[in-house]
Design a protein around this motif. Structure first.
Motif, mmCIF file in Angstrom:
data_model
loop_
_atom_site.group_PDB
_atom_site.id
_atom_site.type_symbol
_atom_site.label_atom_id
_atom_site.label_comp_id
_atom_site.label_asym_id
_atom_site.label_seq_id
_atom_site.Cartn_x
_atom_site.Cartn_y
_atom_site.Cartn_z
ATOM 1 N N ASP A 179 -32.640 20.590 10.170
ATOM 2 C CA ASP A 179 -31.586 21.207 9.361
ATOM 3 C C ASP A 179 -30.268 21.107 10.133
ATOM 4 O O ASP A 179 -30.234 20.638 11.278
ATOM 5 C CB ASP A 179 -31.922 22.669 9.084
ATOM 6 N N ASP A 180 -29.197 21.538 9.494
ATOM 7 C CA ASP A 180 -27.891 21.670 10.133
ATOM 8 C C ASP A 180 -27.423 23.106 10.013
ATOM 9 O O ASP A 180 -27.749 23.793 9.030
ATOM 10 C CB ASP A 180 -26.836 20.775 9.469
ATOM 11 N N VAL A 181 -26.662 23.561 11.000
ATOM 12 C CA VAL A 181 -25.987 24.856 10.900
ATOM 13 C C VAL A 181 -24.486 24.606 10.993
ATOM 14 O O VAL A 181 -24.054 23.615 11.589
ATOM 15 C CB VAL A 181 -26.444 25.830 12.012
ATOM 16 N N PRO A 182 -23.674 25.478 10.418
ATOM 17 C CA PRO A 182 -22.224 25.257 10.463
ATOM 18 C C PRO A 182 -21.696 25.299 11.896
ATOM 19 O O PRO A 182 -22.048 26.182 12.676
ATOM 20 C CB PRO A 182 -21.659 26.425 9.648
ATOM 21 N N VAL A 183 -20.881 24.322 12.240
ATOM 22 C CA VAL A 183 -20.208 24.315 13.535
ATOM 23 C C VAL A 183 -18.732 24.006 13.305
ATOM 24 O O VAL A 183 -18.355 23.428 12.297
ATOM 25 C CB VAL A 183 -20.808 23.280 14.507
ATOM 26 N N GLY A 184 -17.910 24.398 14.240
ATOM 27 C CA GLY A 184 -16.487 24.129 14.131
ATOM 28 C C GLY A 184 -15.757 24.634 15.350
ATOM 29 O O GLY A 184 -16.363 25.141 16.304
ATOM 30 N N ARG A 185 -14.450 24.515 15.320
ATOM 31 C CA ARG A 185 -13.610 24.900 16.433
ATOM 32 C C ARG A 185 -12.524 25.843 15.936
ATOM 33 O O ARG A 185 -11.986 25.683 14.838
ATOM 34 C CB ARG A 185 -12.952 23.662 17.066
ATOM 35 N N LEU A 186 -12.213 26.830 16.765
ATOM 36 C CA LEU A 186 -11.107 27.741 16.502
ATOM 37 C C LEU A 186 -10.070 27.542 17.589
ATOM 38 O O LEU A 186 -10.407 27.217 18.732
ATOM 39 C CB LEU A 186 -11.589 29.196 16.507
ATOM 40 N N TYR A 187 -8.811 27.744 17.245
ATOM 41 C CA TYR A 187 -7.726 27.605 18.200
ATOM 42 C C TYR A 187 -7.120 28.966 18.507
ATOM 43 O O TYR A 187 -6.802 29.726 17.587
ATOM 44 C CB TYR A 187 -6.621 26.708 17.647
ATOM 45 N N ARG A 188 -6.972 29.267 19.803
ATOM 46 C CA ARG A 188 -6.102 30.378 20.161
ATOM 47 C C ARG A 188 -4.705 29.805 20.276
ATOM 48 O O ARG A 188 -4.393 29.018 21.157
ATOM 49 C CB ARG A 188 -6.505 31.032 21.472
ATOM 50 N N ASP A 189 -3.862 30.211 19.358
ATOM 51 C CA ASP A 189 -2.504 29.687 19.243
ATOM 52 C C ASP A 189 -1.558 30.858 19.424
ATOM 53 O O ASP A 189 -1.289 31.604 18.483
ATOM 54 C CB ASP A 189 -2.335 29.031 17.875
ATOM 55 N N GLY A 190 -1.088 31.067 20.679
ATOM 56 C CA GLY A 190 -0.308 32.265 20.956
ATOM 57 C C GLY A 190 -1.204 33.489 20.852
ATOM 58 O O GLY A 190 -2.242 33.569 21.508
ATOM 59 N N ARG A 191 -0.848 34.415 19.998
ATOM 60 C CA ARG A 191 -1.644 35.632 19.818
ATOM 61 C C ARG A 191 -2.610 35.529 18.647
ATOM 62 O O ARG A 191 -3.304 36.498 18.333
ATOM 63 C CB ARG A 191 -0.719 36.831 19.614
ATOM 64 N N LEU A 192 -2.661 34.385 17.997
ATOM 65 C CA LEU A 192 -3.474 34.235 16.799
ATOM 66 C C LEU A 192 -4.680 33.351 17.063
ATOM 67 O O LEU A 192 -4.647 32.455 17.907
ATOM 68 C CB LEU A 192 -2.638 33.633 15.663
ATOM 69 N N ILE A 193 -5.761 33.591 16.311
ATOM 70 C CA ILE A 193 -6.928 32.723 16.296
ATOM 71 C C ILE A 193 -6.928 32.011 14.950
ATOM 72 O O ILE A 193 -6.975 32.648 13.893
ATOM 73 C CB ILE A 193 -8.238 33.511 16.467
ATOM 74 N N LEU A 194 -6.860 30.678 14.982
ATOM 75 C CA LEU A 194 -6.752 29.887 13.762
ATOM 76 C C LEU A 194 -7.896 28.891 13.680
ATOM 77 O O LEU A 194 -8.353 28.374 14.704
ATOM 78 C CB LEU A 194 -5.426 29.112 13.743
ATOM 79 N N PRO A 195 -8.356 28.561 12.471
ATOM 80 C CA PRO A 195 -9.325 27.467 12.347
ATOM 81 C C PRO A 195 -8.664 26.142 12.719
ATOM 82 O O PRO A 195 -7.446 25.977 12.578
ATOM 83 C CB PRO A 195 -9.723 27.512 10.870
ATOM 84 N N SER A 196 -9.463 25.201 13.186
ATOM 85 C CA SER A 196 -8.900 23.947 13.685
ATOM 86 C C SER A 196 -8.235 23.130 12.592
ATOM 87 O O SER A 196 -7.403 22.266 12.877
ATOM 88 C CB SER A 196 -9.987 23.108 14.357
ATOM 89 N N ASP A 197 -8.608 23.372 11.330
ATOM 90 C CA ASP A 197 -7.981 22.627 10.244
ATOM 91 C C ASP A 197 -6.799 23.368 9.633
ATOM 92 O O ASP A 197 -6.314 23.008 8.570
ATOM 93 C CB ASP A 197 -9.009 22.294 9.156
ATOM 94 N N ALA A 198 -6.333 24.428 10.307
ATOM 95 C CA ALA A 198 -5.184 25.182 9.806
ATOM 96 C C ALA A 198 -3.918 24.340 9.913
ATOM 97 O O ALA A 198 -3.788 23.484 10.780
ATOM 98 C CB ALA A 198 -5.021 26.486 10.570
ATOM 99 N N GLY A 199 -2.947 24.637 9.041
ATOM 100 C CA GLY A 199 -1.746 23.838 8.950
ATOM 101 C C GLY A 199 -0.906 23.707 10.201
ATOM 102 O O GLY A 199 -0.462 22.611 10.525
ATOM 103 N N PRO A 200 -0.623 24.795 10.931
ATOM 104 C CA PRO A 200 0.350 24.691 12.024
ATOM 105 C C PRO A 200 0.031 23.620 13.061
ATOM 106 O O PRO A 200 0.922 22.882 13.482
ATOM 107 C CB PRO A 200 0.304 26.099 12.645
ATOM 108 N N VAL A 201 -1.226 23.503 13.485
ATOM 109 C CA VAL A 201 -1.549 22.508 14.511
ATOM 110 C C VAL A 201 -1.456 21.108 13.935
ATOM 111 O O VAL A 201 -0.930 20.192 14.580
ATOM 112 C CB VAL A 201 -2.949 22.780 15.098
ATOM 113 N N ARG A 202 -1.947 20.912 12.709
ATOM 114 C CA ARG A 202 -1.829 19.593 12.083
ATOM 115 C C ARG A 202 -0.366 19.203 11.943
ATOM 116 O O ARG A 202 0.013 18.044 12.173
ATOM 117 C CB ARG A 202 -2.489 19.602 10.707
ATOM 118 N N GLU A 203 0.469 20.163 11.553
ATOM 119 C CA GLU A 203 1.889 19.859 11.371
ATOM 120 C C GLU A 203 2.547 19.514 12.709
ATOM 121 O O GLU A 203 3.416 18.639 12.780
ATOM 122 C CB GLU A 203 2.583 21.035 10.699
ATOM 123 N N ARG A 204 2.131 20.207 13.800
ATOM 124 C CA ARG A 204 2.694 19.870 15.106
ATOM 125 C C ARG A 204 2.253 18.477 15.555
ATOM 126 O O ARG A 204 3.008 17.775 16.229
ATOM 127 C CB ARG A 204 2.300 20.921 16.136
#
Length: 572
Positions: free
Chosen positions: A448-473
């Motif tokens: 089977d598969d289980v969900p995996v992914g990455r989160l970013y600590r971006d300053g004081r925030l925790i964002l999913p890796s596919d969130a806009g700010p990092v992609r835009e940068r």
């Protein structure tokens, strides 16, 4: 240090879960070096209980601008945290516990660790003022605990930090051995050697599956001892004619002690530079790994010491821009400075991905006239992970029926599979993050598969890796941005000439015309081509301005920048 695979979404045979009552997977650490998060599951279906081993982080690469650290996504437990019976920490390295403080509120499971690891975690919590309700259960060295259906025994190993542990996990009549990070070192400077006797005894009892560190699966022989590094450091410090600066991993207490001992032997004074070093020295004294009278000076005393009398122990072995060594190299440190003829020792290895930053610091030091010594010139660093002969020794002691390699990129995992098969362990499997391995069948298989992914600590925030700010940068770093301000009258006419601001875009085209003028011509033409109703519609006008600005730059530059329009339509 990249996640090698996303789950495919393919599932094992439906209704077949009752045959797989013991499973293993990882949210990090399989297919990458770093961000170790391993999961053992006992039971079937909705009744499965989970044990988490380690909850680490990793560091961003060049393609993740502005990100401070990368955390694992633990949303697989969302809405069912009761199935997670506990989090057991093998040791105190950041890639094994660094994500715990920030992600624990999503899990709220009991945490277990030996005294040094627990003290390091408490020091971090106090420093960051985090989660007073997070309680840590201290486990004595060699202790055993029950975590849900799992009985977990801690076995002392050697590594590059105090109290690294392997875990013997007993569940459902089976025994698994999770190696953690380890090596064989009979004479570590701090702590004891790997507990060979206990490992041999476990092998005699019977190990069903070994989960084993793969970091050095390609390297022949055995790794040198930490005591060999201590001898080299003593010689290099004693022979140095002027100041000495040493940088190493802050967590390596044995290396800190070796530098201190060499400093005292040379009749010099130790100066400690960097908050991380102060923290680990305090914890090491508290837990008995450094003596209570461990002597050193703060960096503010550096300038008062004679040049020949000082050894500076600095953070920043990986070229971190705000760490002590990088600031010294850029002549930006408030207290510490080096000059021609001083000796700088990089008592560390460069983690893959940090080559540019480390090289920049070393080149800056050389340009200052310092003598830079790395592990390419002298035995000033040794790995904390097993080489091939050490792996073979472990196989011989434990005699496991099956092996799952961990802690490595895909090539390391596959190489350990080959090595294990050469040693006669035929039931092996190299799984990647998110792949659920059944340990209940022979041969083991991915079910089977289980969900995996990455989160970013971006300053004081925790964002999913596919969130806009990092992609835009990421896009900004490649093509820049154009911002156009437009003010229209209520009749749909330009009230003033548009304003243009560009950043990261060439200022002129090939003919020497100002890029702002090129953009202005295109924008005014686009506005003129709109019907009067479109010019009064803010959304329509915005889209037209952005499209024309982006297209004008692309026509002369060949790259399409980010384009933003700020539109104002006057009421009268």
């Amino acid at each position: 240090m990249r996640q090698a695979k996303k789950p495919s979404g393919k599932r094992g045979p439906r209704g077949d879960d009752d045959k797989h009552d013991l499973v293993f997977t990882a949210l990090g650490g399989l297919g990458e070096i770093g961000m170790n998060v391993y999961l053992y599951g006992a039971g079937t279906g909705a009744n499965r209980s989970w044990l988490m081993v380690d909850l680490g982080l990793t560091f961003p690469g060049d393609g993740e601008p502005g990100v401070d650290v990368v955390l694992p996504d633990v949303s697989t437990f969302k809405g069912r945290t009761s199935s997670l019976k506990g989090i057991v920490l093998t040791h105190a390295h950041e890639d094994h516990l660094g994500a715990l403080i920030e992600l624990w509120p999503q899990l709220r499971a009991p945490v277990y660790a030996t005294p040094f690891t627990a003290a390091m975690l408490r020091a971090k919590m106090q420093e960051y003022g985090a989660h007073p309700e997070l309680e840590i259960t201290e486990v004595p060295l060699g202790g055993r605990i029950d975590v849900g259906p799992f009985n977990v025994e801690f076995i002392a190993m050697a590594h590059s930090i105090p109290e690294p542990n392997a875990l013997a996990i007993r569940v459902g009549g089976r025994t698994l051995l999770h190696s953690g990070d380890w090596k064989l070192d009979d004479h570590p400077v701090v702590g004891g050697p790997t507990d060979e006797a206990r490992l041999r005894a476990l092998g005699d009892e019977g190990i069903d599956v070994l989960m084993c560190d793969s970091t050095n699966a390609f390297r022949d022989g055995t790794s040198p001892s930490e005591s060999d590094i201590a001898k080299t450091l003593e010689r290099l410090i004693k022979e140095a004619p002027h100041r000495v600066a040493v940088t190493t991993f802050a967590s390596n207490v044995g290396r800190i002690k070796a530098v201190a001992d060499a400093t005292y032997a040379a009749g010099r004074q130790l100066v400690v530079c960097g908050r991380a070093l102060h923290r680990i020295i305090d914890v090491s004294k508290e837990t008995g790994y450094l003596p209570e009278d461990f002597r050193y000076s703060d960096q503010r005393e550096f300038g008062y010491l004679e040049r020949k009398d000082v050894v500076a122990l600095c953070t920043g072995s990986q070229g971190e821009s705000r760490a002590a060594m990088a600031r010294v190299a850029s002549d930006d440190h408030p207290d510490v400075s080096l000059t021609r003829g001083d000796r700088v020792i990089f008592s560390s290895r460069t983690i893959p991905g940090n080559e540019k930053s480390v090289g920049a610091v070393q080149n800056a030091l050389e340009a200052m006239g310092c003598e830079v010594i790395t592990d390419a010139q002298a035995l000033v660093h040794v790995t904390g992970h097993p080489r091939r002969e050490e792996l073979r020794a472990m196989y011989g002691w434990l005699k496991p029926k099956a092996l799952v390699p961990m802690h490595g990129e895909a090539r390391h995992l596959n190489e350990q599979v080959r090595l294990a098969k050469e040693a006669g362990i035929t039931n092996t499997i190299a799984a990647l993050n998110g792949e659920l391995v059944s340990l209940s069948v022979e041969p083991m298989k991915i079910i089977d598969d289980v969900p995996v992914g990455r989160l970013y600590r971006d300053g004081r925030l925790i964002l999913p890796s596919d969130a806009g700010p990092v992609r835009e940068r990421q896009t900004l770093s490649n093509v820049g941005i154009v911002v156009v301000g437009v003010t229209m009258t209520a009749k749909g006419e330009l009230a003033t000439e548009p304003d243009v601001v560009i950043d990261g875009v060439p200022y002129e085209n090939q003919d020497g015309d100002a890029m702002e003028d090129v953009i202005l011509d295109a924008v005014e033409g686009a506005i003129a081509s709109l019907p009067r109703g479109g010019r009064r519609n803010g959304d329509t006008l915005r889209r037209a301005v952005e499209k024309s600005a982006r297209g004008a730059v692309a026509q002369v530059w060949g790259k399409r920048p980010i384009a933003k329009a700020m539109v104002m339509v006057l009421e009268r």
